[in-house]
Motif scaffolding. Structure first.
Motif, PDB file in Angstrom:
ATOM      1  N   TYR A   1       0.823  -1.216   0.000  1.00  0.00           N
ATOM      2  CA  TYR A   1       0.000   0.000   0.000  1.00  0.00           C
ATOM      3  C   TYR A   1       0.853   1.259   0.000  1.00  0.00           C
ATOM      4  O   TYR A   1       0.642   2.179  -0.809  1.00  0.00           O
ATOM      5  CB  TYR A   1      -0.938  -0.009   1.216  1.00  0.00           C
ATOM      6  CG  TYR A   1      -1.504   1.355   1.538  1.00  0.00           C
ATOM      7  CD1 TYR A   1      -2.454   1.957   0.721  1.00  0.00           C
ATOM      8  CD2 TYR A   1      -1.059   2.069   2.663  1.00  0.00           C
ATOM      9  CE1 TYR A   1      -2.964   3.216   1.006  1.00  0.00           C
ATOM     10  CE2 TYR A   1      -1.561   3.322   2.955  1.00  0.00           C
ATOM     11  CZ  TYR A   1      -2.511   3.903   2.116  1.00  0.00           C
ATOM     12  OH  TYR A   1      -2.990   5.148   2.388  1.00  0.00           O
ATOM     13  N   VAL A   2       1.840   1.327   0.894  1.00  0.00           N
ATOM     14  CA  VAL A   2       2.662   2.532   1.011  1.00  0.00           C
ATOM     15  C   VAL A   2       3.470   2.760  -0.272  1.00  0.00           C
ATOM     16  O   VAL A   2       3.653   3.905  -0.708  1.00  0.00           O
ATOM     17  CB  VAL A   2       3.576   2.449   2.248  1.00  0.00           C
ATOM     18  CG1 VAL A   2       4.522   3.645   2.309  1.00  0.00           C
ATOM     19  CG2 VAL A   2       2.750   2.377   3.522  1.00  0.00           C
ATOM     20  N   THR A   3       3.941   1.691  -0.897  1.00  0.00           N
ATOM     21  CA  THR A   3       4.665   1.819  -2.167  1.00  0.00           C
ATOM     22  C   THR A   3       3.787   2.455  -3.236  1.00  0.00           C
ATOM     23  O   THR A   3       4.222   3.345  -3.977  1.00  0.00           O
ATOM     24  CB  THR A   3       5.170   0.446  -2.636  1.00  0.00           C
ATOM     25  OG1 THR A   3       6.034  -0.119  -1.638  1.00  0.00           O
ATOM     26  CG2 THR A   3       5.938   0.567  -3.953  1.00  0.00           C
ATOM     27  N   LYS A   4       2.533   2.049  -3.296  1.00  0.00           N
ATOM     28  CA  LYS A   4       1.595   2.625  -4.268  1.00  0.00           C
ATOM     29  C   LYS A   4       1.339   4.108  -3.984  1.00  0.00           C
ATOM     30  O   LYS A   4       1.249   4.917  -4.911  1.00  0.00           O
ATOM     31  CB  LYS A   4       0.278   1.852  -4.234  1.00  0.00           C
ATOM     32  CG  LYS A   4       0.371   0.451  -4.837  1.00  0.00           C
ATOM     33  CD  LYS A   4      -0.966  -0.276  -4.730  1.00  0.00           C
ATOM     34  CE  LYS A   4      -0.879  -1.664  -5.351  1.00  0.00           C
ATOM     35  NZ  LYS A   4      -2.160  -2.421  -5.191  1.00  0.00           N
ATOM     36  N   VAL A   5       1.232   4.472  -2.699  1.00  0.00           N
ATOM     37  CA  VAL A   5       1.005   5.882  -2.348  1.00  0.00           C
ATOM     38  C   VAL A   5       2.178   6.734  -2.813  1.00  0.00           C
ATOM     39  O   VAL A   5       1.993   7.799  -3.433  1.00  0.00           O
ATOM     40  CB  VAL A   5       0.784   6.048  -0.831  1.00  0.00           C
ATOM     41  CG1 VAL A   5       0.748   7.532  -0.468  1.00  0.00           C
ATOM     42  CG2 VAL A   5      -0.509   5.379  -0.391  1.00  0.00           C
ATOM     43  N   TYR A   6       3.419   6.279  -2.550  1.00  0.00           N
ATOM     44  CA  TYR A   6       4.582   7.087  -2.915  1.00  0.00           C
ATOM     45  C   TYR A   6       4.782   7.168  -4.426  1.00  0.00           C
ATOM     46  O   TYR A   6       5.373   8.130  -4.938  1.00  0.00           O
ATOM     47  CB  TYR A   6       5.836   6.591  -2.188  1.00  0.00           C
ATOM     48  CG  TYR A   6       5.924   7.184  -0.796  1.00  0.00           C
ATOM     49  CD1 TYR A   6       6.513   8.425  -0.590  1.00  0.00           C
ATOM     50  CD2 TYR A   6       5.364   6.536   0.290  1.00  0.00           C
ATOM     51  CE1 TYR A   6       6.555   8.999   0.673  1.00  0.00           C
ATOM     52  CE2 TYR A   6       5.390   7.102   1.562  1.00  0.00           C
ATOM     53  CZ  TYR A   6       5.986   8.333   1.736  1.00  0.00           C
ATOM     54  OH  TYR A   6       6.011   8.907   2.977  1.00  0.00           O
ATOM     55  N   LYS A   7       4.281   6.193  -5.153  1.00  0.00           N
ATOM     56  CA  LYS A   7       4.304   6.291  -6.613  1.00  0.00           C
ATOM     57  C   LYS A   7       3.369   7.404  -7.088  1.00  0.00           C
ATOM     58  O   LYS A   7       3.539   7.937  -8.199  1.00  0.00           O
ATOM     59  CB  LYS A   7       3.911   4.965  -7.237  1.00  0.00           C
ATOM     60  CG  LYS A   7       5.026   3.921  -7.196  1.00  0.00           C
ATOM     61  CD  LYS A   7       4.621   2.646  -7.902  1.00  0.00           C
ATOM     62  CE  LYS A   7       5.780   1.648  -7.905  1.00  0.00           C
ATOM     63  NZ  LYS A   7       5.406   0.383  -8.586  1.00  0.00           N
TER      64      LYS A   7
END
Length: 384
Positions: A231-237
């Motif tokens: 989830y956090v990886t998708k947000v930072y993208k």
């Protein structure tokens, strides 16, 4: 106190005044001495009285000069280093403290102030380019770094009121008018096509709190760490550029109209509304307690001779008077009296977790923000 210590404190002007008293005393003795027989009992009594008079006059002179010195205390300057969004609060609080100290101690206090990203501010204090007497930073992690550099005594938070936490907030999500992207929860920030404005954890305190809010929104509601990482990886993208601090993020979103969503301090969002367009915002029901610490920088206050005044200012920040100023700017007060007074002004939080729920700052630093740790891996994946 001995007379020699008094003399050290008097300075040149004080010594000149004492010399004047001394000369006058000697003149009085010489006048009394004239006509007195050295062999008579009466003469010996007279000489004793005169010598006693000299001692008395000198004592009065020293006391008078010393008292004059204490009555005119030199001005003192405090150096306050803080994170970017606290300036509005300190602009209201500092004059109140200055007035209070002048009234109680007859001494003028001036402040040299510096505001910026919390991580960058901590680095400047450590490097010595900012010789802070007091630091009010965005998170205890930054104070811990200064302590580890040898500038602050260990266990600083244990010795302070409220574990050193003087201001508090939660995270808020601001959207564009009408909320065209339909943002309602943390999960929505990972949707395709949502552009998020947020700060850089390497320089900004709010950025670390943002990251922890993202992560905890998963792990504190039953999700595992693999799900949180995804989830956090998708947000930072979805974050096109990381700003250096919270204020820059607000300017980018409000003034330059960039992004669909801004993640920031609840209090900063409210302050931005007062100076710009009012936009809808959400305070997620699952949220993190954003705890901002304050402390004196021991090595610097001892170097500057400002410990007493610096500690008094830190203590004043916890007072009802100062905490009401924080509350006016929508910080969530750490003072129980003020907290109760303004409770109805804030939306309730269903699940409020803390840094301790995520393992505490030592674990958080190593796991998420050390070189090569989780945040760096997410950034690398973003560029891939």
């Amino acid at each position: 106190m001995s007379n020699s210590l008094h003399l050290i404190r008097l300075g040149a002007n004080g010594i000149e005044r004492m010399q004047t008293y001394f000369v006058k005393a000697l003149q009085a003795v010489q006048l009394s001495w004239q006509g007195i027989s050295r062999n008579s009992l009466h003469g010996r009594v007279q000489r004793f009285v005169c010598l006693f008079l000299v001692g008395s006059v000198l004592s009065v002179a020293i006391a008078a000069c010393s008292g004059s010195s204490l009555a005119n205390k030199a001005d003192v300057k405090l150096r306050l280093v803080s994170f970017s969004v606290t300036k509005a609060a300190h602009d209201q609080i500092i004059p109140k403290f200055v007035q209070k100290w002048k009234k109680e101690h007859n001494q003028n206090v001036t402040f040299e102030q510096s505001y910026g990203g919390s991580g960058a501010q901590a680095a400047a204090v450590i490097a010595g380019s900012q010789e802070a007497d007091i630091v009010h930073l965005a998170l205890p992690l930054d104070v811990n770094k200064i302590q580890q550099a040898g500038l602050i005594k260990s266990n600083w938070e244990i010795k302070a009121p409220r574990n050193g936490i003087v201001s508090r907030s939660v995270a808020a999500i601001v959207t564009r008018e009408g909320n065209p992207k339909g943002i309602k929860t943390w999960a929505d920030l990972a949707k395709d096509g949502v552009q998020v404005i947020a700060a850089n954890p390497k320089t900004s305190g709010i950025a670390i709190w943002e990251f922890l809010a993202f992560w905890g929104s998963v792990t504190q509601t039953g999700g595992d760490e693999a799900t949180a990482l995804d989830y956090v990886t998708k947000v930072y993208k979805n974050i096109p550029v990381l700003t250096k601090d919270a204020r820059e993020a607000s300017d980018l979103f409000f003034q330059q109209k960039q992004g669909d969503v801004l993640v920031n301090y609840e209090n900063e969002v409210i302050l931005a509304e007062q100076t710009g367009p009012k936009l809808p915002y959400i305070v997620p029901q699952v949220n993190i307690s954003i705890d901002n610490p304050v402390t004196v920088v021991d090595k610097n206050v001892d170097k500057h001779g400002t410990r007493e005044v610096a500690q008094a200012f830190v203590d004043f920040l916890y007072s009802t008077e100062a905490q009401r100023e924080f509350a006016k700017l929508r910080y969530r007060s750490v003072n129980p009296t003020v907290s109760q007074e303004v409770k109805s002004q804030y939306p309730p939080i269903e699940t409020l977790f803390t840094s301790q729920d995520l393992g505490g700052w030592e674990i958080i630093q190593k796991k998420f923000f050390a070189d090569g740790a989780t945040f760096d891996k997410i950034q690398a994946a973003k560029k891939a």
